[in-house]
Scaffold this active site. Structure first.
Site, mmCIF file in Angstrom:
data_model
loop_
_atom_site.group_PDB
_atom_site.id
_atom_site.type_symbol
_atom_site.label_atom_id
_atom_site.label_comp_id
_atom_site.label_asym_id
_atom_site.label_seq_id
_atom_site.Cartn_x
_atom_site.Cartn_y
_atom_site.Cartn_z
ATOM 1 N N SER A 126 -13.241 7.821 1.584
ATOM 2 C CA SER A 126 -12.622 6.626 1.030
ATOM 3 C C SER A 126 -11.553 6.143 1.997
ATOM 4 O O SER A 126 -11.790 6.039 3.200
ATOM 5 C CB SER A 126 -12.044 6.936 -0.361
ATOM 6 O OG SER A 126 -11.432 5.795 -0.922
ATOM 7 N N TYR A 137 -12.372 -4.920 1.047
ATOM 8 C CA TYR A 137 -12.491 -3.535 1.503
ATOM 9 C C TYR A 137 -12.028 -2.578 0.406
ATOM 10 O O TYR A 137 -12.710 -1.606 0.067
ATOM 11 C CB TYR A 137 -11.663 -3.334 2.769
ATOM 12 C CG TYR A 137 -11.660 -1.917 3.288
ATOM 13 C CD1 TYR A 137 -12.755 -1.409 3.984
ATOM 14 C CD2 TYR A 137 -10.565 -1.086 3.079
ATOM 15 C CE1 TYR A 137 -12.755 -0.101 4.452
ATOM 16 C CE2 TYR A 137 -10.553 0.214 3.545
ATOM 17 C CZ TYR A 137 -11.648 0.706 4.229
ATOM 18 O OH TYR A 137 -11.642 1.999 4.686
ATOM 19 N N LYS A 196 -13.767 0.592 -1.966
ATOM 20 C CA LYS A 196 -13.207 1.939 -1.978
ATOM 21 C C LYS A 196 -12.720 2.332 -3.369
ATOM 22 O O LYS A 196 -12.871 3.490 -3.781
ATOM 23 C CB LYS A 196 -12.066 2.044 -0.951
ATOM 24 C CG LYS A 196 -12.515 1.906 0.494
ATOM 25 C CD LYS A 196 -13.554 2.953 0.875
ATOM 26 C CE LYS A 196 -13.878 2.921 2.370
ATOM 27 N NZ LYS A 196 -14.922 3.915 2.744
#
Length: 219
Positions: free
Chosen positions: A55, A69, A73
């Protein structure tokens, strides 16, 4: 051991991000999950194993220019946390690794995805874009040392669910947890007021020793 390190960096304001940016984020995250699931039957048959999910510190906190992004994650971390409880009875461990900046090609011009810019957000995300580009080749994290740390952690008797990597990740996540806890305490009076009067907080099954469940015998 199965490691999932599928991701593509994207530096754009959330309002700047286009459908392609979000599609890439979703596809790379989904492929990583699919590969982890494909390994599970073999790990169950072997009586154990480890799944390492790569992650980011951006999977527990976010900031301008990292919206798409972080979305991927955050999703990976939530999915992996649920998975860890499901596979623990089979001796399979899940480790979510949350690195800060490491000296890979992530920040290079050919990898970092610069989504379309909207001028009205330059004052918010412009400096962050520049900082991310300037970090290429100057990141403080050593990928080889990181791999060794992950290996050592997987050999511990009790493997944690999450492993921040790098001093920046430790500092940023410590501050994030402290701020979140302080905000929770500040709002607690308002939060609990939403329940019916006199009702006790629910005792959910996932907090009652789910890891002690005995797996069913294979057919």
């Amino acid at each position: 051991m199965r490691e999932n390190n599928m991701a593509e960096g994207s530096a754009a304001g959330t309002a700047d991000s286009n459908q392609k940016t979000w599609l890439i984020t979703g596809v790379t995250s989904g492929l990583g999950k699919a590969l982890a699931l494909a390994a599970l039957p073999h790990m169950r048959a072997a009586g154990g194993g480890a799944i390492v999910q790569m992650s980011s510190q951006g999977g527990r906190m976010s900031f301008p220019a990292a919206g798409s992004y972080s979305a991927g994650k955050f999703a990976l971390e939530g999915w992996s946390e649920a998975l860890s409880g499901e596979v623990a009875p089979f001796g399979i461990r899940v480790l979510i690794v949350e690195p800060s900046r490491f000296r890979t090609e992530f920040n290079s011009a050919g990898v970092l995805n610069w989504a379309g810019k909207k001028g009205e957000y330059d004052g918010v995300v412009g400096a962050i874009r520049q900082d991310m580009a300037a970090a290429d080749g100057a990141q403080e994290g050593d990928p080889e040392r990181a791999a060794e740390v992950i290996r050592r952690v997987l050999e511990l008797p009790e493997v944690p669910l999450r492993l921040p990597l790098g001093a920046e990740a430790v500092a940023n996540l410590s501050r994030t947890y402290e701020e979140n806890l302080a905000a929770l305490e500040k709002m607690k009076e308002y939060s609990v007021a939403a329940d019916f009067p006199g009702m006790k907080a629910a005792q959910r099954a996932f907090r009652q020793g789910a890891s002690a469940v005995t797996p069913a015998e294979p057919a």
